[in-house]
Design an enzyme around this catalytic site. Structure first.
Site, PDB file in Angstrom:
ATOM      1  N   HIS A 192      25.465  30.781  41.809  1.00 46.48           N
ATOM      2  CA  HIS A 192      25.326  30.957  40.542  1.00 46.48           C
ATOM      3  C   HIS A 192      24.068  31.175  39.834  1.00 46.48           C
ATOM      4  CE1 HIS A 192      29.432  29.197  40.629  1.00 46.48           C
ATOM      5  NE2 HIS A 192      29.342  30.113  39.765  1.00 46.48           N
ATOM      6  N   LYS A 201      42.044  31.572  38.102  1.00 47.10           N
ATOM      7  CA  LYS A 201      42.809  30.017  37.339  1.00 47.10           C
ATOM      8  C   LYS A 201      43.516  29.412  36.207  1.00 47.10           C
ATOM      9  CE  LYS A 201      39.477  27.777  39.771  1.00 47.10           C
ATOM     10  NZ  LYS A 201      39.875  26.327  40.303  1.00 47.10           N
ATOM     11  N   ARG A 220      33.294  18.053  49.366  1.00 43.43           N
ATOM     12  CA  ARG A 220      31.982  17.854  49.551  1.00 43.43           C
ATOM     13  C   ARG A 220      31.343  19.186  48.715  1.00 43.43           C
ATOM     14  NH1 ARG A 220      31.102  18.778  55.552  1.00 43.43           N
ATOM     15  NH2 ARG A 220      31.955  20.970  55.189  1.00 43.43           N
ATOM     16  N   TYR A 228      38.717  35.382  40.093  1.00 43.82           N
ATOM     17  CA  TYR A 228      38.891  34.635  39.719  1.00 43.82           C
ATOM     18  C   TYR A 228      39.850  33.835  38.587  1.00 43.82           C
ATOM     19  CZ  TYR A 228      36.417  30.082  39.499  1.00 43.82           C
ATOM     20  OH  TYR A 228      36.432  28.200  39.643  1.00 43.82           O
ATOM     21  N   SER A 252      37.357  27.306  35.013  1.00 40.27           N
ATOM     22  CA  SER A 252      36.180  27.983  34.708  1.00 40.27           C
ATOM     23  C   SER A 252      36.394  27.798  33.494  1.00 40.27           C
ATOM     24  CB  SER A 252      36.019  28.388  35.813  1.00 40.27           C
ATOM     25  OG  SER A 252      34.754  29.247  35.523  1.00 40.27           O
ATOM     26  N   SER A 253      34.728  28.538  32.264  1.00 41.05           N
ATOM     27  CA  SER A 253      35.282  28.698  31.432  1.00 41.05           C
ATOM     28  C   SER A 253      35.187  30.244  31.301  1.00 41.05           C
ATOM     29  CB  SER A 253      33.602  29.076  30.814  1.00 41.05           C
ATOM     30  OG  SER A 253      32.391  29.105  31.457  1.00 41.05           O
ATOM     31  N   CYS A 254      34.721  30.785  32.448  1.00 42.26           N
ATOM     32  CA  CYS A 254      35.897  32.387  32.930  1.00 42.26           C
ATOM     33  C   CYS A 254      37.221  32.753  32.651  1.00 42.26           C
ATOM     34  CB  CYS A 254      35.130  32.656  34.327  1.00 42.26           C
ATOM     35  SG  CYS A 254      36.668  32.020  35.712  1.00 42.26           S
TER      36      CYS A 254
END
Length: 314
Positions: free
Chosen positions: A180, A141, A13, A137, A108-110
């Site tokens: 974001h 990841k 979702r 975070y 994620s790019s982080c």
């Protein structure tokens, strides 16, 4: 993936999961397994074990995660680390136990070091310190990427990791504190226009540069990789193009037709100076984005207007 294969989309979702769902439906897939967070808590080891044993999916897209912008990441540091580790540990491990043919882990790019050279190449992972505001975070990841590689190495699992750049699109989160930068801007400029507010304030100097990818383009890339890519490590998914936060603000102002002024609050943090993905690996694998930023923001804004408060408060 076979057209009759049983596909589990974790986080169906959310913005990413719903985009993947739409793409697979478009391609003729119909045998989906979905659960909302209220019916399956992915943080619960037992609940996830029971779910996988019962459903036995063939393919898994792991798009479920606790996500948010700078404020949310910095405020809920423990939750961002604990929740994301639990979710991915449970899903990846139970995919192995129940014979899932292939799994895609989305990050994620982080994950990249704060001061990594630009553009960000996959091999820059773990070569420097992370951005402090979203470190929990990012660590979760990174652990997910390494877990997929470890299960590939030890058990022969075909698990791949995809690292998208900043995403936006349909079903985005427009919460005033926890969203974001791009959806937050869309909401703030729209509300300022509606309420006749003369100035919109943007955090920071406006100088950091960011790359943005429309979520439906990401879904196309994910589908392509699930069909064609079977290697360890990670793959960047992005456009290979970026712009400053200042330029982004003026673009959102134009699309929302806000006529007031923009003020940059330089007392607030900028975050990472630049995060541009090197997408050479993805391009060489045969995929490239097609939705321009201006086109994508216009589509996202229409989605926001259509859904109104339903998405604004999520």
């Amino acid at each position: 993936m076979e057209k009759d294969a049983k596909i589990y989309i974790a986080g169906h979702r959310g913005m990413v999961g719903s985009a993947i769902h739409r793409k697979l439906e478009k391609e003729g897939f119909t045998n989906f397994i979905t659960r909302t967070s209220s019916t399956l808590d992915l943080r619960s080891q037992q609940a996830v074990a029971d779910f996988f044993e019962q459903e036995k999916p063939d393919y898994v897209f792991l798009a479920a995660a606790k996500v948010g912008g700078i404020i949310a990441n910095n405020t809920y540091r423990a939750e961002f680390l604990y929740d994301n580790l639990q979710i991915q540990n449970n899903v990846i491990h139970n995919s192995y136990l129940n014979g899932v043919k292939k799994l895609m882990f989305l990050g994620s790019s982080c994950i990249y070091p704060k001061m990594a050279p630009q553009p960000l190449k996959e091999e820059y992972l773990l070569t420097g310190l992370l951005e402090e505001t979203n470190e929990p975070y990012a660590i979760a990841k990174i652990a997910g990427i390494k877990m997929c590689d470890a299960y590939r190495a030890q058990y022969g699992c075909n698990y791949i990791s995809a690292m998208p750049t900043n995403l936006y699109g349909y079903n985005d989160n427009y919460h005033p504190q926890n969203s974001h930068v791009l959806p937050a801007m869309i909401r703030r400029f729209h509300e300022a226009k509606e309420q006749g507010i003369p100035t919109v304030t943007i955090w920071g100097t406006g100088s950091p540069k960011r790359e943005f990818l429309f979520a439906d383009d990401l879904a196309e890339a994910c589908y392509y990789l699930m069909q064609n890519y079977n290697e360890a490590g990670l793959v960047n998914i992005g456009t290979g193009e970026d712009l400053s936060i200042k330029d982004l603000a003026y673009l959102v102002k134009e699309i929302t037709e806000y006529t007031g002024e923009i003020d940059f609050d330089t007392s607030k943090p900028d975050g990472t100076p630049r995060k541009l993905m090197d997408v050479t690996k993805l391009t060489n694998a045969g995929w490239k984005f097609h939705t321009t930023l201006k086109e994508g923001i216009a589509l996202a804004y229409q989605d926001y207007l259509t859904k109104g408060a339903l998405v604004a408060e999520r």
